[in-house]
Scaffold this motif. Structure first.
Motif, PDB file in Angstrom:
ATOM      1  N   ASN A  81       0.915  -1.344  -0.006  1.00  0.00           N
ATOM      2  CA  ASN A  81      -0.120  -0.476  -0.223  1.00  0.00           C
ATOM      3  C   ASN A  81       1.233   1.095  -0.285  1.00  0.00           C
ATOM      4  N   VAL A  84       1.135   3.350  -2.964  1.00  0.00           N
ATOM      5  CA  VAL A  84       0.244   4.219  -3.667  1.00  0.00           C
ATOM      6  C   VAL A  84       0.476   5.528  -3.010  1.00  0.00           C
ATOM      7  N   HIS A 155       2.054   0.118 -10.381  1.00  0.00           N
ATOM      8  CA  HIS A 155       2.593   0.779  -9.395  1.00  0.00           C
ATOM      9  C   HIS A 155       4.155   2.371 -10.540  1.00  0.00           C
ATOM     10  N   TYR A 159      -1.455   8.284  -9.780  1.00  0.00           N
ATOM     11  CA  TYR A 159      -2.323   8.869  -9.198  1.00  0.00           C
ATOM     12  C   TYR A 159      -3.106   9.575  -9.659  1.00  0.00           C
ATOM     13  N   THR A 206      -8.403   5.837   0.267  1.00  0.00           N
ATOM     14  CA  THR A 206      -7.614   4.726  -0.275  1.00  0.00           C
ATOM     15  C   THR A 206      -7.660   3.536   0.567  1.00  0.00           C
TER      16      THR A 206
END
Length: 331
Positions: A81, A84, A155, A159, A206
């Motif tokens: 995570n 992100v 990845h 975003y 998120t």
């Protein structure tokens, strides 16, 4: 485990004290050094291990093994995570001295959300045993999606704000710059959000998506709500420090998504087998010792191959640069 209400209250109170201490330590905005992040990461891991050992002494090897299997799985998902979180920080250009405040709020939001998800999951499981089929299928689908995203270089993408976050920004307006850790400011006679609040909302939204993966995963290792809650809590605590500690290493963990997909797929199969067993079908069930060993092995292999692959890519890039320089000199 037969956990009394008083133990639940003491556990929640103890975790609240730890969260408050963590917030107090990082209350002043500053750049977190590698040494500071390393020391506090070690402290949080040590506290989790002590809690796990305490479970073994009080409840036996079964609950203790379930806790460690759940903790390692949730910690691994938390590391994934962080990719992100890095993208979110870059998207909103969060100043380095304010990043720890954003992460601290994100951890608190994640704790609250997961507590709600855990309570809901426990209620659903107690009422409908067939929900294990859904959890298992969802984890297998998530594992497949992780592989697909890894192949596409998920990845490496930027975003993108979701529609809800964009609508909130349009509704309230956003200041054109950061104002320290303030969440609201006055601009042209109007009260608007600061970019700091927008980042926190992005982290919070998120966290909801992360909980959808992590809660079914840990329920595949244990159905004890107390162990599920504490494993999640200890996995999230120290996430802020871990972000700064391994921030530079995240790009080198190129195979982490593949390892997590294997783990989630494994837990998904384990859940389906458990559901079949609950339905009266005679199928073998996977025990916690094997699950714990399998998870640790997959993570060890994934980390080793990731670092080897990253090192190999660096060497190839160095060779290409040297060849380019040599050709330049000849020209």
């Amino acid at each position: 485990m037969n956990v009394s209400l008083s133990v639940w209250l003491l556990t929640v109170a103890g975790l609240c004290v730890l969260v408050a201490a963590d917030f107090f330590i990082g209350r002043k905005p500053h750049d977190v050094s590698i040494r500071e992040a390393g020391v506090w990461t070690a402290v949080w891991v040590a506290l989790a291990c002590l809690f796990g050992v305490g479970l073994i002494l009080v409840g036996g090897g079964g609950p203790g093994g379930e806790f460690f299997a759940g903790y390692i799985t949730e910690k691994s998902l938390s590391v994934d995570n962080l990719f992100v979180f890095v993208l979110i920080m870059a998207k909103f250009a969060v100043p380095s001295q304010y990043q720890q405040r954003v992460l601290m709020v994100g951890v608190i939001v994640a704790l609250v959300l997961r507590a709600a998800f855990i309570a809901a999951g426990a209620a659903i499981i107690s009422a409908f045993s067939w929900v294990f089929y859904i959890f298992g299928a969802f984890l297998i689908w998530t594992a497949w999606k992780l592989i697909q995203d890894a192949r596409k270089g998920g990845h490496d993408e930027e975003y993108e704000e979701n529609k809800l976050l964009k609508s909130i920004e349009r509704r309230f307006g956003v200041a054109d710059r950061y104002h320290g850790t303030k969440l609201w400011v006055e601009e042209n006679g109007r009260r608007v959000m600061t970019p700091m609040l927008v980042v926190m909302l992005a982290i919070g939204f998120t966290d909801i998506l992360f909980a959808l993966d992590s809660i079914p995963a840990i329920y595949g290792l244990t159905q004890d709500p107390y162990i599920v809650f504490t494993a999640n809590a200890f996995a999230l605590m120290g996430l802020r420090q871990l972000y700064f500690l391994i921030g530079g290493l995240l790009k080198k963990l190129v195979h982490l998504s593949y390892g997590l997909s294997v783990i989630l797929g494994f837990i998904g199969v384990k859940l389906v087998l458990h559901a079949l067993h609950e339905s009266g079908v005679h199928v073998p069930e996977i025990g916690i010792p094997f699950s714990l060993g399998f998870i640790v092995l997959v993570l060890a292999v994934t980390t080793a191959t990731s670092l080897w692959s990253a090192r190999r890519q660096e060497q190839e890039q160095e060779q290409e640069q040297e060849q380019g320089q040599e050709q330049g000199r000849r020209t």
